[in-house]
Enzyme design. Sequence first.
Site, PDB file in Angstrom:
ATOM      1  CD  GLU A  51      42.399  26.902  37.342  1.00 29.82           C
ATOM      2  OE1 GLU A  51      41.393  26.369  36.885  1.00 29.82           O
ATOM      3  OE2 GLU A  51      43.168  27.604  36.659  1.00 29.82           O
ATOM      4  CB  CYS A  52      48.496  25.288  39.256  1.00 27.72           C
ATOM      5  SG  CYS A  52      50.073  24.440  38.980  1.00 27.72           S
TER       6      CYS A  52
END
Length: 432
Positions: free
Chosen positions: A325-326
């Site tokens: 994520e990210c």
Amino acid sequence: MKGVIVAAPASGSGKTTVTLGLLRALHDLGVAIAPAKAGPDYIDPAYHTLASGVPCVNLDPWAMRPDLISALASRHIEGGKMLVVEGMMGLFDGAMDGSGSAADLATRLALPVILVLDCARQSHSVAALVSGFRDFRRNVMIAGLILNRIGSARHDAMLRSALEPVGIPVLGSVPRDEKLQLPERHLGLVQAGEHVGLDNFIAYAASVIVERIDLDRIQQIAGRYGPTASMANIARIPPLGQRIAVARDNAFAFSYLHLLDGWRRRGAEISFFSPLANEAPSETCDAIYLPGGYPELYAGQLAQAANFASGMRQAATKGVSIYGECGGYMVLGESIEDGAGEKHQMLGLLPVETSFAKRRLHLGYRRLAPLAASPFQVPLTAHEFHYASIIREGDALRLFQVKDALGEDLDEAGLRVGSVCGSYMHVIDLAG
């Protein structure tokens, strides 16, 4: 339920410092407390945990279903704890559609609000401000005021005199003090793990709160009880696997407590490893989760973490489910260009190159419709917050069809190659 929400008219009013001091002061008095943060914030909860000695949970009134919020809060206060929630932005500020504010959370949990006012540049006008907040939504109970950044005893007296007709008690005042300022970075505060002397800062804030704020009155305000909810039968985001290895250190610090707890409640075993310490994920795991964080600040160190890279590549070869994520997504890519323009090689498991050399803000709540390649085959709510830009992206399967809080289409997002996938989206809950 027993508790309060610490909110403010706007960001930058000092509610985080007040909350930290309040949590430590109540902890030192022997009050059983349960800290929480409204909204999708990852950084403040780490501060709350250090201040209180209790893990902090996120309660997100936009991205979480009402039943999940109620159940998370009820479980958090088991044993008679007092829930202390820090709001986000201003009391009535939410997503682009106007929903999801700290005020919405207050009504959802039937909690009173303590309003922290930045009084550094006003005196009698504070009464008009508070009157407006009191009357804007009558179903939100503002039960007390804390006057922050007071310049003098005379300033304090002027403010109290102006506020007396408003009818909301002043619980105390905090003087203007450079020692009560926290260092910031582009995503908010500097991470708790990077703040040298943070415990001393919190102890000092607590001493000011004890001296200047009526803690007995705050406990009385919090002592009203509303409905509680059971954690049983609350649907959760499905776990990535049965044995999930989660990256956790200063480069990968943005994982939600409720998400990991929900996976455990669905029978998953969770282990942790530190890429910054050059640790590889457990060889017995069947899934790996790389949360967000600040990989750009440690890109050179991550590029040299040979054991971490080898372990990740071996897992990908074996078909272990890997999700980033990210920041985790960027590390799964081919390279990260830091703010100085220096390029650092990453894992090369996804065909994406990212850069911080020319920062561009990407911010907002998201609704995710899963595509066939998504590791989560259910509609989700999520949040996006980063300054990185994609400078090159190769062909790969997409994970999500994305919409913003207003329902406007933001195209497809995320990449998948084999068992490896990732996106900039921080998933929060099942879409209601």
